[in-house]
Design an enzyme around this catalytic site. Sequence first.
Site, PDB file in Angstrom:
ATOM      1  N   THR A  39      73.059 -41.747 -14.554  1.00 50.12           N
ATOM      2  CA  THR A  39      73.587 -42.812 -15.406  1.00 50.12           C
ATOM      3  C   THR A  39      73.655 -44.138 -14.661  1.00 50.12           C
ATOM      4  OG1 THR A  39      74.868 -41.189 -16.584  1.00 50.12           O
ATOM      5  CG2 THR A  39      75.577 -43.438 -16.835  1.00 50.12           C
ATOM      6  N   TYR A  52      72.362 -43.655 -24.434  1.00 48.67           N
ATOM      7  CA  TYR A  52      71.571 -44.313 -23.393  1.00 48.67           C
ATOM      8  C   TYR A  52      70.650 -43.290 -22.771  1.00 48.67           C
ATOM      9  CZ  TYR A  52      74.440 -41.942 -19.950  1.00 48.67           C
ATOM     10  OH  TYR A  52      75.050 -40.979 -19.210  1.00 48.67           O
ATOM     11  N   SER A  85      70.717 -36.028 -14.038  1.00 45.72           N
ATOM     12  CA  SER A  85      70.917 -34.914 -13.106  1.00 45.72           C
ATOM     13  C   SER A  85      70.968 -33.556 -13.796  1.00 45.72           C
ATOM     14  CB  SER A  85      72.140 -35.148 -12.229  1.00 45.72           C
ATOM     15  OG  SER A  85      73.315 -34.980 -12.953  1.00 45.72           O
ATOM     16  N   THR A 118      75.949 -37.678 -12.474  1.00 44.93           N
ATOM     17  CA  THR A 118      77.208 -36.991 -12.159  1.00 44.93           C
ATOM     18  C   THR A 118      77.237 -35.534 -12.634  1.00 44.93           C
ATOM     19  OG1 THR A 118      78.199 -37.820 -14.182  1.00 44.93           O
ATOM     20  CG2 THR A 118      78.564 -39.116 -12.186  1.00 44.93           C
ATOM     21  N   GLU A 312      93.090  -7.722  -8.543  1.00 47.82           N
ATOM     22  CA  GLU A 312      93.058  -6.795  -9.681  1.00 47.82           C
ATOM     23  C   GLU A 312      91.766  -5.984  -9.702  1.00 47.82           C
ATOM     24  OE1 GLU A 312      94.770  -8.078 -13.603  1.00 47.82           O
ATOM     25  OE2 GLU A 312      94.718 -10.025 -12.613  1.00 47.82           O
TER      26      GLU A 312
HETATM   27  N1  LIG Z   1      77.450 -40.028 -15.900  1.00 48.51           N
HETATM   28  C1  LIG Z   1      76.411 -39.338 -15.529  1.00 48.51           C
HETATM   29  O1  LIG Z   1      75.769 -39.602 -14.544  1.00 48.51           O
HETATM   30  C2  LIG Z   1      76.117 -38.124 -16.352  1.00 48.51           C
HETATM   31  C3  LIG Z   1      74.961 -38.310 -17.210  1.00 48.51           C
HETATM   32  C4  LIG Z   1      73.638 -37.770 -16.874  1.00 48.51           C
HETATM   33  N2  LIG Z   1      73.466 -36.654 -17.716  1.00 48.51           N
HETATM   34  C5  LIG Z   1      73.365 -37.397 -15.430  1.00 48.51           C
HETATM   35  O2  LIG Z   1      73.949 -36.526 -14.858  1.00 48.51           O
HETATM   36  O3  LIG Z   1      72.502 -37.980 -14.875  1.00 48.51           O
END
Ligand SMILES: NC(=O)CC[C@H](N)C(=O)O
Length: 355
Positions: A39, A52, A85, A118, A312
């Site tokens: 992103t 986006y 990602s 992310t 467990e």
């Molecule tokens: N905010 C992000 O980077 C997540 C969005 C995107 N799907 C990625 O991982 O590249």
Amino acid sequence: MKTLITALWSKLTVVLVLVSLNSFAQKKANVVILATGGTIAGAASTGVQSGYTSGQVTIDAMVNAVPDITKLANIKGEQISNVGSQDMSFEIMLKLAKRIAELTQQGGLDGIVITHGTDTMEETAYFLNLVCKTDLPIVLVGSMRPSTAVSADGPLNLYNAVAVAADPNAKKRGVLLVMNDWIHSAQSLTKVSTTAVQTFMSPLNGLIGISNYGTNEFYRFPFNKYGSQSEFSVDNVTKLPRVDIIYADADMPADLVDASVEHGAKGIVIAGVGNGNMNKAGLEACERAAKKGVVIVRSSRVVTGNVGRNVEVDDDKMGFVASYDHNPQKSRILLMVALLKQRSNADLQKIFYEY
Ligand SMILES: NC(=O)CC[C@H](N)C(=O)O
């Protein structure tokens, strides 16, 4: 006359010392940014909107968008990939690890920043934490809002990430992630929000430090093994063994475990309920898999707390490994890397305690 010359001479010495101290203080660090997409490199067509596309902007454009970033370090950018990602692959992760090995062995470098989406950042961060044999700072960074968004978070995150990578105090802390002012360890961080800017947390061990407009404060070193202490290597590795994650839930269908074994998994991580638990059918299927030599790691779908042995579930009898403080996605990475070599369950358990 002699006194005058002596006085002038000592003044000149002071000036020279001050000039050299000043130039020492201004010696800029050398930082390489390896860009993979995400992103932070994302763009939307118009206006305030949630839609986006990740991985649209090049690393040079990203750096140019951050005022004063070149005052922090001499920056060189390299594009490794440009993907969201969700499409991060082990091929790209291996490419990153190899490039990091080359750069750190060349010398003259103070730190590395990796821009990344992310969604799977914790996987890449933890993978690199296990396989990169360097004490130099390696800092992952991303953003939750694309570069074109109102209040985009990428530019300040990138500024802070470069400030951390350039900071000698960031050395020997393993792979770090810098987002929204917080410095996390690859070992402790996890993504907790699908959309919020404050998406990364370190719920088990806490933060490594903070970076506030490029001013860093460090609280601790990670407790686990990593970097130059790590026994793992991906030199000459082109493929990693298959490890699947199976999510446990009420009345879980156990044939998913059998299907995974049939498809060639060398290991299975159970994202267990509670303390790494699953229903009787799941346990029986896992015991069958373990008897065939497939490594079963019991992890948990719960965000905090460790999964310990023989609570467990009788791990000793069933031949299972407990994930300890690794969530399912990090358990998978650790097991894939550990299974590059033949190891006993006892050795694997030790690895899950140490890394
Ligand atoms: N905010 C992000 O980077 C997540 C969005 C995107 N799907 C990625 O991982 O590249």
